[in-house]
Design a protein around this motif. Structure first.
Motif, PDB file in Angstrom:
ATOM      1  N   GLU A 124       7.157  14.637   3.259  1.00 54.05           N
ATOM      2  CA  GLU A 124       6.584  15.686   4.106  1.00 54.05           C
ATOM      3  C   GLU A 124       5.674  15.083   5.183  1.00 54.05           C
ATOM      4  O   GLU A 124       5.727  15.478   6.337  1.00 54.05           O
ATOM      5  CB  GLU A 124       5.787  16.664   3.239  1.00 54.05           C
ATOM      6  CG  GLU A 124       5.200  17.805   4.027  1.00 54.05           C
ATOM      7  CD  GLU A 124       4.402  18.761   3.147  1.00 54.05           C
ATOM      8  OE1 GLU A 124       3.540  19.448   3.705  1.00 54.05           O
ATOM      9  OE2 GLU A 124       4.646  18.795   1.933  1.00 54.05           O
ATOM     10  N   TYR A 125       4.872  14.088   4.789  1.00 57.95           N
ATOM     11  CA  TYR A 125       3.948  13.497   5.756  1.00 57.95           C
ATOM     12  C   TYR A 125       4.704  12.765   6.865  1.00 57.95           C
ATOM     13  O   TYR A 125       4.390  12.922   8.045  1.00 57.95           O
ATOM     14  CB  TYR A 125       2.973  12.546   5.054  1.00 57.95           C
ATOM     15  CG  TYR A 125       1.944  11.985   6.009  1.00 57.95           C
ATOM     16  CD1 TYR A 125       0.883  12.769   6.426  1.00 57.95           C
ATOM     17  CD2 TYR A 125       2.060  10.698   6.511  1.00 57.95           C
ATOM     18  CE1 TYR A 125      -0.050  12.283   7.322  1.00 57.95           C
ATOM     19  CE2 TYR A 125       1.137  10.193   7.412  1.00 57.95           C
ATOM     20  CZ  TYR A 125       0.083  10.996   7.817  1.00 57.95           C
ATOM     21  OH  TYR A 125      -0.834  10.514   8.717  1.00 57.95           O
ATOM     22  N   CYS A 140       2.556  13.232  10.239  1.00 58.94           N
ATOM     23  CA  CYS A 140       2.011  11.990  10.803  1.00 58.94           C
ATOM     24  C   CYS A 140       1.903  12.125  12.324  1.00 58.94           C
ATOM     25  O   CYS A 140       2.921  12.229  13.020  1.00 58.94           O
ATOM     26  CB  CYS A 140       2.866  10.794  10.428  1.00 58.94           C
ATOM     27  SG  CYS A 140       2.210   9.228  11.070  1.00 58.94           S
ATOM     28  N   SER A 141       0.694  12.132  12.820  1.00 57.43           N
ATOM     29  CA  SER A 141       0.474  12.347  14.256  1.00 57.43           C
ATOM     30  C   SER A 141       1.093  11.220  15.112  1.00 57.43           C
ATOM     31  O   SER A 141       1.564  11.471  16.218  1.00 57.43           O
ATOM     32  CB  SER A 141      -1.021  12.488  14.561  1.00 57.43           C
ATOM     33  OG  SER A 141      -1.706  11.328  14.103  1.00 57.43           O
ATOM     34  N   SER A 180       0.857  -1.172   0.000  1.00 54.25           N
ATOM     35  CA  SER A 180       0.000   0.000   0.000  1.00 54.25           C
ATOM     36  C   SER A 180       0.896   1.225   0.000  1.00 54.25           C
ATOM     37  O   SER A 180       2.020   1.186   0.529  1.00 54.25           O
ATOM     38  CB  SER A 180      -0.881  -0.010   1.253  1.00 54.25           C
ATOM     39  OG  SER A 180      -1.508   1.243   1.422  1.00 54.25           O
ATOM     40  N   ILE A 181       0.405   2.342  -0.542  1.00 56.87           N
ATOM     41  CA  ILE A 181       1.209   3.565  -0.492  1.00 56.87           C
ATOM     42  C   ILE A 181       0.828   4.422   0.717  1.00 56.87           C
ATOM     43  O   ILE A 181       1.367   5.495   0.906  1.00 56.87           O
ATOM     44  CB  ILE A 181       1.080   4.396  -1.793  1.00 56.87           C
ATOM     45  CG1 ILE A 181      -0.349   4.847  -2.041  1.00 56.87           C
ATOM     46  CG2 ILE A 181       1.641   3.633  -2.966  1.00 56.87           C
ATOM     47  CD1 ILE A 181      -0.471   5.871  -3.175  1.00 56.87           C
ATOM     48  N   SER A 193      -1.631   4.435   8.582  1.00 50.87           N
ATOM     49  CA  SER A 193      -2.467   3.953   7.479  1.00 50.87           C
ATOM     50  C   SER A 193      -3.618   4.893   7.121  1.00 50.87           C
ATOM     51  O   SER A 193      -4.698   4.452   6.731  1.00 50.87           O
ATOM     52  CB  SER A 193      -3.038   2.565   7.791  1.00 50.87           C
ATOM     53  OG  SER A 193      -1.996   1.639   7.956  1.00 50.87           O
ATOM     54  N   SER A 194      -3.393   6.208   7.261  1.00 53.02           N
ATOM     55  CA  SER A 194      -4.480   7.136   6.963  1.00 53.02           C
ATOM     56  C   SER A 194      -4.210   8.038   5.753  1.00 53.02           C
ATOM     57  O   SER A 194      -5.145   8.523   5.141  1.00 53.02           O
ATOM     58  CB  SER A 194      -4.773   8.018   8.190  1.00 53.02           C
ATOM     59  OG  SER A 194      -3.650   8.815   8.484  1.00 53.02           O
ATOM     60  N   THR A 195      -2.943   8.269   5.439  1.00 52.77           N
ATOM     61  CA  THR A 195      -2.589   9.188   4.345  1.00 52.77           C
ATOM     62  C   THR A 195      -1.439   8.590   3.541  1.00 52.77           C
ATOM     63  O   THR A 195      -0.678   7.762   4.049  1.00 52.77           O
ATOM     64  CB  THR A 195      -2.161  10.561   4.920  1.00 52.77           C
ATOM     65  OG1 THR A 195      -3.190  11.031   5.792  1.00 52.77           O
ATOM     66  CG2 THR A 195      -1.951  11.586   3.836  1.00 52.77           C
TER      67      THR A 195
END
Length: 196
Positions: A184-185, A190-191, A170-171, A177-179
């Motif tokens: 950058e993320y 990423c919280s 998965s990307i 697994s939300s974005t």
């Protein structure tokens, strides 16, 4: 090696023009020594008529500029026009008592150096990313490299791996697994990772 540069549209031959000295090593009709193309391309009608197509600049100039060097005299029109231009060009050209050599347009001294060639090729082939690199000597080298790779967005995230054809499950970010997992993320948004 040169074909590698041609594929990248780098014409090294145009950067090393022939500088005619005594004219012994330069082909009169086929080398680019006057203007930006061979004389055979600049004066095609005169070239066809000339009896001495494979001679040096020195040899051709020593024969003189008369019509005796041609298969036949020009018949007027374009042939005569090219012949007149050809004669006018060569009447003002004089050989010098130094050997022919290659110049180097990338340096004011007109002399080739590895350093100037390297600067030229690096400037053409290397991407600077638009930002300069400042290394901090107080930080470990691997941290400096990581920051540098983050600034260039060259971290192998799932999104980048997928874009390059690597099969990934998965990307999405493998932590939350939300974005989509981008540089950058991972490092800013990423919280789950920020709380670490």
């Amino acid at each position: 090696m040169l074909s590698h540069f041609r594929h990248k549209d780098i014409d090294l031959q145009s950067l090393c023009p022939i500088r005619v000295g005594d004219g012994t090593r330069t082909s009169f009709w086929h080398d680019v020594w006057w203007d930006d193309m061979p004389l055979s391309a600049s004066f095609p009608r005169t070239y066809v008529l000339d009896l001495h197509k494979h001679v040096s600049v020195k040899y051709r100039l020593s024969m003189g500029l008369g019509v005796h060097t041609l298969r036949r005299g020009s018949r007027g029109g374009v042939e005569q026009e090219q012949w007149n231009k050809f004669i006018g060009l060569l009447q003002d050209f004089h050989l010098r008592p130094v050997p022919d050599r290659l110049g180097w347009v990338n340096d004011v001294s007109d002399t080739f150096s590895i350093s100037s060639a390297r600067k030229l090729l690096d400037g053409i082939t290397l991407s600077n990313g638009g930002i300069s690199t400042h290394w901090n000597n107080w930080v470990l080298i691997k941290i400096n490299v990581l920051i540098w790779r983050i600034r260039l967005s060259s971290i192998p995230t799932r999104e980048r791996l997928s874009y390059r054809g690597v099969m990934v499950d998965s990307i999405l970010c493998h932590v939350c697994s939300s974005t989509v997992e981008t540089v950058e993320y991972i490092f800013a948004n990423c919280s789950e990772l920020i709380s670490l």
